[in-house]
Design a protein around this motif. Structure first.
Motif, PDB file in Angstrom:
ATOM      1  N   THR A  25      14.768  88.659  88.872  1.00  0.00           N
ATOM      2  CA  THR A  25      13.334  88.414  89.026  1.00  0.00           C
ATOM      3  C   THR A  25      13.041  86.915  89.073  1.00  0.00           C
ATOM      4  O   THR A  25      11.916  86.514  89.392  1.00  0.00           O
ATOM      5  CB  THR A  25      12.523  89.038  87.881  1.00  0.00           C
ATOM      6  OG1 THR A  25      12.809  88.340  86.659  1.00  0.00           O
ATOM      7  CG2 THR A  25      12.854  90.513  87.724  1.00  0.00           C
ATOM      8  N   ALA A  26      14.030  86.080  88.741  1.00  0.00           N
ATOM      9  CA  ALA A  26      13.837  84.633  88.746  1.00  0.00           C
ATOM     10  C   ALA A  26      13.703  84.119  90.176  1.00  0.00           C
ATOM     11  O   ALA A  26      14.194  84.728  91.131  1.00  0.00           O
ATOM     12  CB  ALA A  26      15.009  83.950  88.050  1.00  0.00           C
ATOM     13  N   ALA A  27      13.036  82.976  90.329  1.00  0.00           N
ATOM     14  CA  ALA A  27      12.862  82.388  91.662  1.00  0.00           C
ATOM     15  C   ALA A  27      14.198  82.022  92.279  1.00  0.00           C
ATOM     16  O   ALA A  27      14.407  82.183  93.483  1.00  0.00           O
ATOM     17  CB  ALA A  27      11.959  81.156  91.563  1.00  0.00           C
ATOM     18  N   SER A  28      15.126  81.528  91.459  1.00  0.00           N
ATOM     19  CA  SER A  28      16.467  81.165  91.932  1.00  0.00           C
ATOM     20  C   SER A  28      17.481  81.768  90.960  1.00  0.00           C
ATOM     21  O   SER A  28      17.952  81.088  90.033  1.00  0.00           O
ATOM     22  CB  SER A  28      16.630  79.646  92.002  1.00  0.00           C
ATOM     23  OG  SER A  28      15.713  79.086  92.907  1.00  0.00           O
ATOM     24  N   PRO A  29      17.830  83.033  91.157  1.00  0.00           N
ATOM     25  CA  PRO A  29      18.781  83.657  90.230  1.00  0.00           C
ATOM     26  C   PRO A  29      20.113  82.922  90.195  1.00  0.00           C
ATOM     27  O   PRO A  29      20.581  82.391  91.209  1.00  0.00           O
ATOM     28  CB  PRO A  29      18.956  85.072  90.811  1.00  0.00           C
ATOM     29  CG  PRO A  29      17.746  85.298  91.656  1.00  0.00           C
ATOM     30  CD  PRO A  29      17.382  83.960  92.202  1.00  0.00           C
ATOM     31  N   ASP A  55      12.754  93.882  87.648  1.00  0.00           N
ATOM     32  CA  ASP A  55      11.540  94.573  87.212  1.00  0.00           C
ATOM     33  C   ASP A  55      11.613  96.020  87.692  1.00  0.00           C
ATOM     34  O   ASP A  55      12.078  96.294  88.808  1.00  0.00           O
ATOM     35  CB  ASP A  55      10.292  93.923  87.816  1.00  0.00           C
ATOM     36  CG  ASP A  55       9.909  92.643  87.120  1.00  0.00           C
ATOM     37  OD1 ASP A  55      10.339  92.436  85.959  1.00  0.00           O
ATOM     38  OD2 ASP A  55       9.185  91.834  87.734  1.00  0.00           O
ATOM     39  N   LEU A  56      11.144  96.952  86.854  1.00  0.00           N
ATOM     40  CA  LEU A  56      11.106  98.358  87.254  1.00  0.00           C
ATOM     41  C   LEU A  56      10.347  98.524  88.573  1.00  0.00           C
ATOM     42  O   LEU A  56      10.777  99.258  89.467  1.00  0.00           O
ATOM     43  CB  LEU A  56      10.456  99.196  86.148  1.00  0.00           C
ATOM     44  CG  LEU A  56      10.330 100.696  86.402  1.00  0.00           C
ATOM     45  CD1 LEU A  56      11.703 101.337  86.588  1.00  0.00           C
ATOM     46  CD2 LEU A  56       9.567 101.355  85.260  1.00  0.00           C
ATOM     47  N   GLY A  57       9.217  97.839  88.708  1.00  0.00           N
ATOM     48  CA  GLY A  57       8.511  97.788  89.968  1.00  0.00           C
ATOM     49  C   GLY A  57       7.497  98.887  90.205  1.00  0.00           C
ATOM     50  O   GLY A  57       6.686  98.807  91.143  1.00  0.00           O
ATOM     51  N   PHE A  58       7.513  99.933  89.385  1.00  0.00           N
ATOM     52  CA  PHE A  58       6.575 101.059  89.558  1.00  0.00           C
ATOM     53  C   PHE A  58       6.455 101.762  88.210  1.00  0.00           C
ATOM     54  O   PHE A  58       7.460 101.981  87.530  1.00  0.00           O
ATOM     55  CB  PHE A  58       7.106 102.039  90.618  1.00  0.00           C
ATOM     56  CG  PHE A  58       6.067 102.911  91.227  1.00  0.00           C
ATOM     57  CD1 PHE A  58       5.410 102.534  92.389  1.00  0.00           C
ATOM     58  CD2 PHE A  58       5.721 104.142  90.642  1.00  0.00           C
ATOM     59  CE1 PHE A  58       4.450 103.345  92.965  1.00  0.00           C
ATOM     60  CE2 PHE A  58       4.752 104.954  91.205  1.00  0.00           C
ATOM     61  CZ  PHE A  58       4.112 104.557  92.374  1.00  0.00           C
ATOM     62  N   SER A  59       5.255 102.121  87.840  1.00  0.00           N
ATOM     63  CA  SER A  59       5.066 102.741  86.522  1.00  0.00           C
ATOM     64  C   SER A  59       5.702 104.134  86.483  1.00  0.00           C
ATOM     65  O   SER A  59       5.769 104.846  87.490  1.00  0.00           O
ATOM     66  CB  SER A  59       3.577 102.842  86.196  1.00  0.00           C
ATOM     67  OG  SER A  59       2.923 103.663  87.138  1.00  0.00           O
ATOM     68  N   VAL A  60       6.168 104.498  85.287  1.00  0.00           N
ATOM     69  CA  VAL A  60       6.739 105.836  85.057  1.00  0.00           C
ATOM     70  C   VAL A  60       6.124 106.375  83.774  1.00  0.00           C
ATOM     71  O   VAL A  60       6.168 105.716  82.726  1.00  0.00           O
ATOM     72  CB  VAL A  60       8.276 105.779  84.934  1.00  0.00           C
ATOM     73  CG1 VAL A  60       8.834 107.189  84.710  1.00  0.00           C
ATOM     74  CG2 VAL A  60       8.900 105.133  86.163  1.00  0.00           C
ATOM     75  N   THR A  61       5.553 107.568  83.835  1.00  0.00           N
ATOM     76  CA  THR A  61       4.908 108.145  82.658  1.00  0.00           C
ATOM     77  C   THR A  61       5.916 108.875  81.779  1.00  0.00           C
ATOM     78  O   THR A  61       7.027 109.193  82.213  1.00  0.00           O
ATOM     79  CB  THR A  61       3.792 109.116  83.058  1.00  0.00           C
ATOM     80  OG1 THR A  61       4.339 110.115  83.923  1.00  0.00           O
ATOM     81  CG2 THR A  61       2.679 108.382  83.790  1.00  0.00           C
ATOM     82  N   ALA A  86      16.067 101.483  81.452  1.00  0.00           N
ATOM     83  CA  ALA A  86      14.758 101.136  81.994  1.00  0.00           C
ATOM     84  C   ALA A  86      13.813 101.067  80.817  1.00  0.00           C
ATOM     85  O   ALA A  86      13.485 102.102  80.214  1.00  0.00           O
ATOM     86  CB  ALA A  86      14.299 102.165  83.011  1.00  0.00           C
ATOM     87  N   GLY A  87      13.398  99.853  80.443  1.00  0.00           N
ATOM     88  CA  GLY A  87      12.678  99.700  79.186  1.00  0.00           C
ATOM     89  C   GLY A  87      13.596 100.142  78.061  1.00  0.00           C
ATOM     90  O   GLY A  87      14.737  99.701  77.950  1.00  0.00           O
ATOM     91  N   ALA A  88      13.116 101.091  77.222  1.00  0.00           N
ATOM     92  CA  ALA A  88      13.948 101.614  76.134  1.00  0.00           C
ATOM     93  C   ALA A  88      14.707 102.867  76.543  1.00  0.00           C
ATOM     94  O   ALA A  88      15.479 103.416  75.751  1.00  0.00           O
ATOM     95  CB  ALA A  88      13.066 101.906  74.923  1.00  0.00           C
ATOM     96  N   PRO A 115       5.289  98.643  85.431  1.00  0.00           N
ATOM     97  CA  PRO A 115       6.069  98.066  86.529  1.00  0.00           C
ATOM     98  C   PRO A 115       6.847  96.818  86.139  1.00  0.00           C
ATOM     99  O   PRO A 115       7.883  96.505  86.740  1.00  0.00           O
ATOM    100  CB  PRO A 115       5.005  97.739  87.582  1.00  0.00           C
ATOM    101  CG  PRO A 115       3.881  98.676  87.291  1.00  0.00           C
ATOM    102  CD  PRO A 115       3.872  98.836  85.804  1.00  0.00           C
ATOM    103  N   THR A 116       6.358  96.102  85.106  1.00  0.00           N
ATOM    104  CA  THR A 116       7.022  94.861  84.695  1.00  0.00           C
ATOM    105  C   THR A 116       8.123  95.074  83.669  1.00  0.00           C
ATOM    106  O   THR A 116       8.791  94.118  83.268  1.00  0.00           O
ATOM    107  CB  THR A 116       5.997  93.876  84.118  1.00  0.00           C
ATOM    108  OG1 THR A 116       5.274  94.514  83.070  1.00  0.00           O
ATOM    109  CG2 THR A 116       5.038  93.399  85.201  1.00  0.00           C
TER     110      THR A 116
END
Length: 471
Positions: A25-29, A55-61, A86-88, A115-116
């Motif tokens: 997700t960094a500008a210059s990985p 980043d996951l990029g999309f919410s998941v319930t 993904a998260g926890a 998403p983040t």
């Protein structure tokens, strides 16, 4: 997380940050750059437990199934199945993984994911097809079918580099100008230095040798110079050393030193020395720091006296490599690192008329000393461009002027033609300036300045022969 710092390669240094954890997700990985000199290990195995983050990029319930797909480029494969969170929420392997160039992991979070939130893949070694860049891509799918087929991705992050390959060895030199430090006014002439470290010592160049900072091996450990070169590796410096320090008339290795100065006791003497080559067996010793840069001087100590005239010489360096085990490291021809020349007298001609113009402009150069020496002319155009020529580059002239002698008359056109052959182009009104350098004393021991030094006479004749002028 460290960032990529710089890129150059042999004539240009390449520096990449050592990246244990890569955040895409960094500008210059950051990128792991493996030294190309290192031979591929058994089974082309890269031993790595690095973590890669998106980043996951999309919410998941809560309690909703989603499928994460991570793919490798250029035929690279996961040696063992990686882990994914993904998260926890920990991922469960659905397809791919060990022995495959992709992995699909099912995640079912116990709490909502934004998403983040981070998706983190933990590697468990990779298998390469060769010394090829490895990129990693990330996708998120709603269904297993879409994940398998690569269709209808909710999130699609194109592959970014994780492993690259780059030259690991750098051997370079300090930029230099010709040093006119051989003293033609010494007694006997050209047996000592002036304007150098001291009368008997001069720096003839400076080098820097090391591994490129922050490159890694196939276990993701830092590469050092000892990773690349082995025992017996040497730095060879070639040029004229015939006036060096001697014992019983024979050159001694201490005549040329690394990291030396005007004090003969400092520095590392050459391992062996001839009149034309100094060899330093340095094994895997680092010299200076190419990245800073910082350089190690090469110092020439002369014996002095009538039997030890210092010859003008250029000096070149060659890094002769004995490859370390399991490498293909090649030597580096560093090239010209310095040049020693005689000092002497200089005279300007501030106005040389346009070659081929209405007036014929001539110069005559005189050596008014008792010492023979070479003559050089720097030809300067109106726009400041310049070229330096040897006197012998001009038709009918020799390189050297004998003691108390003069050249025949030389037309400015002849001088310009010699400079034009080296690339000089007229500018502005087409006039020139000349700087004439002679390798003989500028002044002497008498009070009559006319007895010593260099004289340049400039004169002009109209093409119709009706006028003549000197200036």
């Amino acid at each position: 997380m460290k960032k990529t710092l710089l890129a150059l390669a042999v004539s240009a240094l390449s520096i990449n940050a050592f990246a244990a954890n890569v955040d895409f997700t960094a500008a210059s990985p950051a990128v792991n750059t493996i030294a190309t000199e290192l031979s591929l290990p058994a089974s082309n195995l890269v031993t790595t437990a690095d973590t890669l983050t998106w980043d996951l990029g999309f919410s998941v319930t809560t309690a909703t199934q989603r499928y994460i797909k991570v793919s490798l480029t250029n035929g690279a494969k996961f040696t063992n199945a990686p882990g994914v969170t993904a998260g926890a929420a920990a991922g469960a392997l659905s397809q791919g993984g060990a022995g495959q160039s992709f992995v699909i992991m099912e995640v079912t979070p116990a709490a909502n994911l934004a998403p983040t939130d981070d998706v983190v893949l933990t590697l468990n070694n990779l298998t390469l097809t060769g010394k090829n860049e490895v990129g990693v891509s990330y996708q998120l799918f709603e269904t297993a079918v879409d994940a398998v087929n690569g269709t209808n991705a909710l999130v699609n992050v194109a592959a970014k580099p994780y492993i690259k390959f780059g030259t690991g060895l750098v051997a370079t030199f300090q930029p230099f100008s010709v040093q006119r430090v051989i003293d033609v006014a010494a007694n006997p002439t050209s047996t000592a230095f002036t304007g150098a470290l001291d009368a008997n010592s001069a720096k003839i160049g400076a080098v820097a040798i090391d591994a490129v900072p922050s490159l890694v091996n196939y276990s993701m450990a830092p590469v050092t110079l000892a990773s690349l070169v082995g025992a017996g590796t040497a730095l060879e410096v070639e040029g004229d050393f015939s006036a060096g320090l001697k014992t019983a008339g024979a050159l001694v290795p201490a005549a040329v030193k690394l990291a030396g100065d005007a004090t003969d006791a400092t520095g590392t003497p050459a391992s062996s020395l001839t009149s034309t080559k100094a060899t330093f067996v340095i094994d895997a010793t680092v010299l200076g720091n190419p990245a800073t840069p910082a350089y190690v001087d090469v110092v020439y100590h002369v014996a002095g006296g009538a039997a030890n005239t210092i010859a003008p010489s250029s000096y070149t360096a060659n890094y002769k490599v004995v490859p370390a085990a399991n490498t293909t490291t090649a030597g580096v021809n560093i090239g010209k690192i310095g040049e020693l020349a005689k000092n002497g007298a200089s005279q300007y001609v501030d106005l040389a008329l346009k070659p081929g113009g209405a007036y014929e402009n001539f110069v005559r150069i005189s050596n008014k000393t008792n010492v023979a020496g070479n003559v050089y002319i720097t030809v300067i155009a109106d726009n400041g461009a310049q070229q330096t020529i040897n006197l012998s580059d001009i038709a009918g002239q020799s390189a050297s002027l004998a003691a108390r002698s003069s050249t025949t008359q030389i037309s400015v056109k002849q001088i310009f033609d010699a400079a034009a052959a080296k690339g000089l182009v007229l500018a502005g009104e087409g006039k020139l300036r000349l700087l004439v350098d002679g390798e003989f004393p500028a002044t002497g021991t008498t009070t009559n300045a006319n007895d010593y030094g260099l004289s340049v006479q400039s004169y002009t004749v109209a093409k119709d022969g009706n006028s003549f002028a000197t200036f």
